[in-house]
Motif scaffolding. Structure first.
Motif, PDB file in Angstrom:
ATOM      1  N   PHE A  37     -11.529  79.130   4.996  1.00  0.00           N
ATOM      2  CA  PHE A  37     -10.331  78.288   4.959  1.00  0.00           C
ATOM      3  C   PHE A  37     -10.226  77.462   6.237  1.00  0.00           C
ATOM      4  O   PHE A  37      -9.941  76.254   6.194  1.00  0.00           O
ATOM      5  CB  PHE A  37      -9.094  79.170   4.790  1.00  0.00           C
ATOM      6  N   ALA A  38     -10.455  78.114   7.381  1.00  0.00           N
ATOM      7  CA  ALA A  38     -10.329  77.416   8.660  1.00  0.00           C
ATOM      8  C   ALA A  38     -11.468  76.417   8.872  1.00  0.00           C
ATOM      9  O   ALA A  38     -11.247  75.298   9.371  1.00  0.00           O
ATOM     10  CB  ALA A  38     -10.303  78.433   9.798  1.00  0.00           C
ATOM     11  N   MET A  39     -12.693  76.792   8.495  1.00  0.00           N
ATOM     12  CA  MET A  39     -13.843  75.911   8.742  1.00  0.00           C
ATOM     13  C   MET A  39     -13.772  74.648   7.888  1.00  0.00           C
ATOM     14  O   MET A  39     -14.149  73.565   8.349  1.00  0.00           O
ATOM     15  CB  MET A  39     -15.142  76.671   8.452  1.00  0.00           C
ATOM     16  N   MET A  40     -13.281  74.765   6.663  1.00  0.00           N
ATOM     17  CA  MET A  40     -13.181  73.579   5.808  1.00  0.00           C
ATOM     18  C   MET A  40     -12.255  72.540   6.418  1.00  0.00           C
ATOM     19  O   MET A  40     -12.524  71.344   6.385  1.00  0.00           O
ATOM     20  CB  MET A  40     -12.681  73.967   4.418  1.00  0.00           C
ATOM     21  N   ARG A  41     -11.159  73.003   6.981  1.00  0.00           N
ATOM     22  CA  ARG A  41     -10.183  72.078   7.552  1.00  0.00           C
ATOM     23  C   ARG A  41     -10.576  71.607   8.939  1.00  0.00           C
ATOM     24  O   ARG A  41      -9.942  70.693   9.486  1.00  0.00           O
ATOM     25  CB  ARG A  41      -8.803  72.745   7.564  1.00  0.00           C
ATOM     26  N   PRO A  73      -1.633  54.624   7.854  1.00  0.00           N
ATOM     27  CA  PRO A  73      -1.359  56.027   8.178  1.00  0.00           C
ATOM     28  C   PRO A  73      -0.267  56.642   7.316  1.00  0.00           C
ATOM     29  O   PRO A  73      -0.324  57.824   6.973  1.00  0.00           O
ATOM     30  CB  PRO A  73      -0.943  55.970   9.653  1.00  0.00           C
ATOM     31  N   GLU A  74       0.740  55.848   6.948  1.00  0.00           N
ATOM     32  CA  GLU A  74       1.820  56.407   6.134  1.00  0.00           C
ATOM     33  C   GLU A  74       1.336  56.782   4.731  1.00  0.00           C
ATOM     34  O   GLU A  74       1.853  57.720   4.120  1.00  0.00           O
ATOM     35  CB  GLU A  74       2.997  55.441   6.048  1.00  0.00           C
ATOM     36  N   VAL A  75       0.335  56.056   4.219  1.00  0.00           N
ATOM     37  CA  VAL A  75      -0.229  56.396   2.902  1.00  0.00           C
ATOM     38  C   VAL A  75      -0.973  57.727   2.987  1.00  0.00           C
ATOM     39  O   VAL A  75      -0.809  58.602   2.127  1.00  0.00           O
ATOM     40  CB  VAL A  75      -1.162  55.271   2.411  1.00  0.00           C
ATOM     41  N   LEU A  76      -1.785  57.891   4.044  1.00  0.00           N
ATOM     42  CA  LEU A  76      -2.500  59.149   4.229  1.00  0.00           C
ATOM     43  C   LEU A  76      -1.521  60.301   4.430  1.00  0.00           C
ATOM     44  O   LEU A  76      -1.722  61.400   3.902  1.00  0.00           O
ATOM     45  CB  LEU A  76      -3.439  59.045   5.432  1.00  0.00           C
ATOM     46  N   ALA A  77      -0.453  60.047   5.184  1.00  0.00           N
ATOM     47  CA  ALA A  77       0.550  61.094   5.423  1.00  0.00           C
ATOM     48  C   ALA A  77       1.231  61.503   4.128  1.00  0.00           C
ATOM     49  O   ALA A  77       1.504  62.693   3.904  1.00  0.00           O
ATOM     50  CB  ALA A  77       1.576  60.608   6.437  1.00  0.00           C
ATOM     51  N   ALA A  78       1.487  60.549   3.253  1.00  0.00           N
ATOM     52  CA  ALA A  78       2.128  60.868   1.971  1.00  0.00           C
ATOM     53  C   ALA A  78       1.200  61.713   1.091  1.00  0.00           C
ATOM     54  O   ALA A  78       1.650  62.654   0.422  1.00  0.00           O
ATOM     55  CB  ALA A  78       2.510  59.572   1.251  1.00  0.00           C
ATOM     56  N   ILE A  79      -0.086  61.374   1.100  1.00  0.00           N
ATOM     57  CA  ILE A  79      -1.052  62.157   0.310  1.00  0.00           C
ATOM     58  C   ILE A  79      -1.142  63.580   0.844  1.00  0.00           C
ATOM     59  O   ILE A  79      -1.131  64.556   0.080  1.00  0.00           O
ATOM     60  CB  ILE A  79      -2.439  61.481   0.326  1.00  0.00           C
ATOM     61  N   ARG A  80      -1.209  63.711   2.169  1.00  0.00           N
ATOM     62  CA  ARG A  80      -1.302  65.044   2.771  1.00  0.00           C
ATOM     63  C   ARG A  80      -0.048  65.868   2.481  1.00  0.00           C
ATOM     64  O   ARG A  80      -0.130  67.072   2.235  1.00  0.00           O
ATOM     65  CB  ARG A  80      -1.536  64.919   4.270  1.00  0.00           C
ATOM     66  N   GLN A  81       1.106  65.224   2.538  1.00  0.00           N
ATOM     67  CA  GLN A  81       2.349  65.939   2.257  1.00  0.00           C
ATOM     68  C   GLN A  81       2.401  66.395   0.800  1.00  0.00           C
ATOM     69  O   GLN A  81       2.844  67.512   0.501  1.00  0.00           O
ATOM     70  CB  GLN A  81       3.550  65.044   2.571  1.00  0.00           C
ATOM     71  N   GLY A  95       0.215  69.398   0.503  1.00  0.00           N
ATOM     72  CA  GLY A  95       0.527  70.502   1.398  1.00  0.00           C
ATOM     73  C   GLY A  95      -0.405  70.603   2.590  1.00  0.00           C
ATOM     74  O   GLY A  95      -0.444  71.632   3.273  1.00  0.00           O
ATOM     75  N   LEU A  96      -1.139  69.540   2.888  1.00  0.00           N
ATOM     76  CA  LEU A  96      -2.101  69.563   3.994  1.00  0.00           C
ATOM     77  C   LEU A  96      -1.443  69.274   5.343  1.00  0.00           C
ATOM     78  O   LEU A  96      -2.111  69.351   6.373  1.00  0.00           O
ATOM     79  CB  LEU A  96      -3.219  68.539   3.745  1.00  0.00           C
ATOM     80  N   ASP A  97      -0.160  68.933   5.330  1.00  0.00           N
ATOM     81  CA  ASP A  97       0.526  68.631   6.578  1.00  0.00           C
ATOM     82  C   ASP A  97       1.122  69.874   7.227  1.00  0.00           C
ATOM     83  O   ASP A  97       1.607  69.819   8.353  1.00  0.00           O
ATOM     84  CB  ASP A  97       1.623  67.594   6.337  1.00  0.00           C
ATOM     85  N   ARG A  98       1.080  71.001   6.528  1.00  0.00           N
ATOM     86  CA  ARG A  98       1.646  72.236   7.082  1.00  0.00           C
ATOM     87  C   ARG A  98       0.664  72.880   8.062  1.00  0.00           C
ATOM     88  O   ARG A  98      -0.538  72.591   8.029  1.00  0.00           O
ATOM     89  CB  ARG A  98       1.956  73.216   5.954  1.00  0.00           C
ATOM     90  N   PRO A  99       1.148  73.776   8.948  1.00  0.00           N
ATOM     91  CA  PRO A  99       0.244  74.485   9.857  1.00  0.00           C
ATOM     92  C   PRO A  99      -0.814  75.281   9.083  1.00  0.00           C
ATOM     93  O   PRO A  99      -0.603  75.693   7.939  1.00  0.00           O
ATOM     94  CB  PRO A  99       1.185  75.417  10.637  1.00  0.00           C
ATOM     95  N   LEU A 100      -1.952  75.491   9.726  1.00  0.00           N
ATOM     96  CA  LEU A 100      -3.078  76.145   9.070  1.00  0.00           C
ATOM     97  C   LEU A 100      -2.719  77.528   8.542  1.00  0.00           C
ATOM     98  O   LEU A 100      -3.028  77.870   7.392  1.00  0.00           O
ATOM     99  CB  LEU A 100      -4.250  76.255  10.061  1.00  0.00           C
ATOM    100  N   GLN A 136      -0.561  77.352   5.476  1.00  0.00           N
ATOM    101  CA  GLN A 136      -1.364  77.002   4.296  1.00  0.00           C
ATOM    102  C   GLN A 136      -2.159  78.214   3.805  1.00  0.00           C
ATOM    103  O   GLN A 136      -2.231  78.471   2.596  1.00  0.00           O
ATOM    104  CB  GLN A 136      -2.342  75.874   4.630  1.00  0.00           C
ATOM    105  N   TYR A 137      -2.735  78.976   4.749  1.00  0.00           N
ATOM    106  CA  TYR A 137      -3.569  80.116   4.365  1.00  0.00           C
ATOM    107  C   TYR A 137      -2.751  81.216   3.694  1.00  0.00           C
ATOM    108  O   TYR A 137      -3.140  81.742   2.649  1.00  0.00           O
ATOM    109  CB  TYR A 137      -4.291  80.672   5.590  1.00  0.00           C
ATOM    110  N   TRP A 138      -1.622  81.558   4.300  1.00  0.00           N
ATOM    111  CA  TRP A 138      -0.817  82.631   3.718  1.00  0.00           C
ATOM    112  C   TRP A 138      -0.288  82.239   2.342  1.00  0.00           C
ATOM    113  O   TRP A 138      -0.191  83.066   1.438  1.00  0.00           O
ATOM    114  CB  TRP A 138       0.342  82.991   4.649  1.00  0.00           C
ATOM    115  N   GLY A 139       0.041  80.970   2.184  1.00  0.00           N
ATOM    116  CA  GLY A 139       0.480  80.514   0.868  1.00  0.00           C
ATOM    117  C   GLY A 139      -0.633  80.616  -0.163  1.00  0.00           C
ATOM    118  O   GLY A 139      -0.416  81.074  -1.293  1.00  0.00           O
ATOM    119  N   TRP A 140      -1.830  80.194   0.244  1.00  0.00           N
ATOM    120  CA  TRP A 140      -2.980  80.291  -0.682  1.00  0.00           C
ATOM    121  C   TRP A 140      -3.308  81.748  -0.993  1.00  0.00           C
ATOM    122  O   TRP A 140      -3.570  82.094  -2.149  1.00  0.00           O
ATOM    123  CB  TRP A 140      -4.192  79.610  -0.060  1.00  0.00           C
TER     124      TRP A 140
END
Length: 313
Positions: free
Chosen positions: A24-28, A46-54, A57-62, A65-69
């Motif tokens: 999980f950590a190495m992929m990111r 940048p705002e388009v990329l930020a919207a996609i990440r949000q 769920g890629l904008d959350r801390p690592l 994200q891991y505990w949720g997965w």
């Protein structure tokens, strides 16, 4: 024996947890992410990329994200593919069934070839032993993807009537299914069979010099019975270990072989997912492959303990 098995199961769970977090950590940590791949250009606002990440769920801390997965994975939910927007579990199991067929066929071929050539080299000696060992040495030095490429070239040039690429589902035509997997399974099996062959040869030669074998010969027991009840049975322990580890390693080798032969298995699925940065799919495949390898190794340990009682101690 129960304590031994429970201890191995505890180690298995700990290993899977560690593998899932490291993957999980190495992929990111890789350069780029799915947002950039989906946008198709590095120069997207940048705002388009930020919207996609949000949205993904890629904008959350690592760790979040891991505990949720992990929480969803423990419930059997491996997430949703970023690319297809379909549940990963359904897509993965379809691909896993193909890889399982390929690996099973390769395992059968490698065990038959390895045990047969190892026994022949140990029992016949002389020219047969030299030929087998020379062949084993050459095949150990050749990667399976090179063997796969040579098989494609050989059959493409000299046997064009034989279908090389593609896959036929088992339920559609069982014989055609085996035929479509035979060549890629052979490419995977050749390198594994030589390791089994060398271990079988060494184990049989070692056991053949033991006192109980000499006593059996002195009693006048038939050679077939000595081979079956004294040599092969007592030589099983190292052969079981080598065979299990190499068969588990077939999963790693199947990635390139499946790509070369256009087999829609888990290996090709992983290759495509890495190119598209499809994190949920990559994570699910890594965890599944690790689980298979760990389960196989655990079964080897248990089988080892059953064959040799000293292992339990």
């Amino acid at each position: 024996m129960t304590r031994f098995v429970l201890g191995r199961l505890a180690w298995m769970l700990a290993i899977l947890l560690a593998v899932s977090f490291i993957a999980f950590a190495m992929m990111r940590a890789l350069p780029g992410d799915f947002a950039i791949a989906a946008a198709g250009s590095q120069s997207v606002a940048p705002e388009v990329l930020a919207a996609i990440r949000q949205d993904l769920g890629l904008d959350r801390p690592l760790l979040a994200q891991y505990w949720g997965w992990l929480g969803h994975a423990l419930l059997g939910d491996l997430g949703t593919s970023f690319v297809t927007r379909q549940p990963v579990r359904a897509e993965l199991f379809d691909r896993l069934a193909v890889t399982f067929q390929l690996t099973l066929l390769a395992a059968i071929i490698s065990m038959v070839m390895g045990v047969a050539t190892g026994l022949a080299a140990a029992r016949m000696r002389g020219a047969i032993d030299w030929i087998v060992r020379l062949y084993n040495g050459v095949m150990l030095a050749v990667p399976n993807y090179v063997v796969a490429t040579l098989i494609v070239l050989l059959f493409g040039l000299y046997f064009p009537q034989i279908s090389i690429f593609g896959y036929t589902p088992f339920l559609e035509d069982p014989l055609a299914n085996i035929g479509s997997l035979l060549l890629p399974a052979l490419a995977l099996a050749l390198a594994v069979s030589v390791t089994i062959s060398e271990n079988t040869r060494a184990a049989v030669l070692e056991v053949a010099n033991q006192d109980f074998v000499m006593v059996a010969r002195a009693k006048g027991l038939p050679p077939g019975r000595i081979l079956r009840d004294y040599l092969v049975r007592n030589a099983l322990t190292p052969v079981i270990t080598a065979t299990g580890l190499k068969i588990a390693a077939l999963l790693g080798g199947s990635i390139l072989v499946e790509t070369i032969f256009a087999i829609p298995g888990m290996g090709q699925y992983l290759f495509d997912s890495i190119n598209s940065r499809d994190y949920p799919v990559i994570q699910a495949i890594v965890l599944t492959a690790a689980a298979i390898v760990v389960v196989v190794n655990t079964m080897i340990d248990i089988a080892y303990a059953r064959v040799d009682a000293r292992v339990q101690l």
